[in-house]
Design a protein around this motif. Sequence first.
Motif, PDB file in Angstrom:
ATOM      1  N   ASP A   1      -3.297   5.286  -3.977  1.00 55.49           N
ATOM      2  CA  ASP A   1      -4.665   4.794  -4.458  1.00 55.49           C
ATOM      3  C   ASP A   1      -4.447   3.566  -5.511  1.00 55.49           C
ATOM      4  O   ASP A   1      -5.418   3.491  -6.236  1.00 55.49           O
ATOM      5  CB  ASP A   1      -5.641   5.855  -5.026  1.00 55.49           C
TER       6      ASP A   1
ATOM      7  N   LYS B   1      -2.370   3.454  -7.674  1.00 56.76           N
ATOM      8  CA  LYS B   1      -1.924   3.996  -9.312  1.00 56.76           C
ATOM      9  C   LYS B   1      -0.498   3.093  -9.690  1.00 56.76           C
ATOM     10  O   LYS B   1      -0.606   2.340 -10.682  1.00 56.76           O
ATOM     11  CB  LYS B   1      -1.533   5.302  -9.219  1.00 56.76           C
TER      12      LYS B   1
ATOM     13  N   ASP C   1       0.898  -1.331  -0.238  1.00 57.56           N
ATOM     14  CA  ASP C   1       0.063   0.175   0.027  1.00 57.56           C
ATOM     15  C   ASP C   1       0.919   1.266   0.017  1.00 57.56           C
ATOM     16  O   ASP C   1       1.467   1.450   1.086  1.00 57.56           O
ATOM     17  CB  ASP C   1      -0.952   0.073   1.458  1.00 57.56           C
TER      18      ASP C   1
END
Length: 169
Positions: free
Chosen positions: A146, A148, A142
């Motif tokens: 988001d 990407k 993570d």
Amino acid sequence: MTGFMRGSVMGAALILAGCAATDAGTGRPRPIEGESITYETAPCFGTCPVYRVTVNADGSGTFEGRRFTAVTGERAFTASPDVYRRFAAALEPYRPKDGDLRYENGSSLCGPAMVSDMPGADVRWSEPSGASRSIHFYYGCDRGDDGKMRRAIADAPQLLPIAAFIGKR
């Protein structure tokens, strides 16, 4: 300079521009002729396809299906140089300035890992000089972006003509 010569020079410049990409570190154009990218998937605890694909700047490539792919073993394919440029451009934002980067559990580059049974991908950029740069990206990282980076790396192979080798998912 005559109109013919000016046109020839302009045409040559356009052709040469097609053989360059922008270096992520400097923003300056860099030649791509003789460059290649190898994209290799890592296994998961399920039936994720495991394969390696290498594509050269001229569009020639090799797919090697290893596990859970429609094709097992090595297959050659051909794409256009433009397909190579789109593939390279999709991965370029994540190309290290030098050396190798690892986004994996326990790495400061990863951030908190979401789950532990996700696959990953290794991407290696090989340059004509023999130098190479690579990233390993575990899809469970993570990065706070988001997803990407995860999506860009996972989706890049869709730009290559290898879907029949991988199979339906």
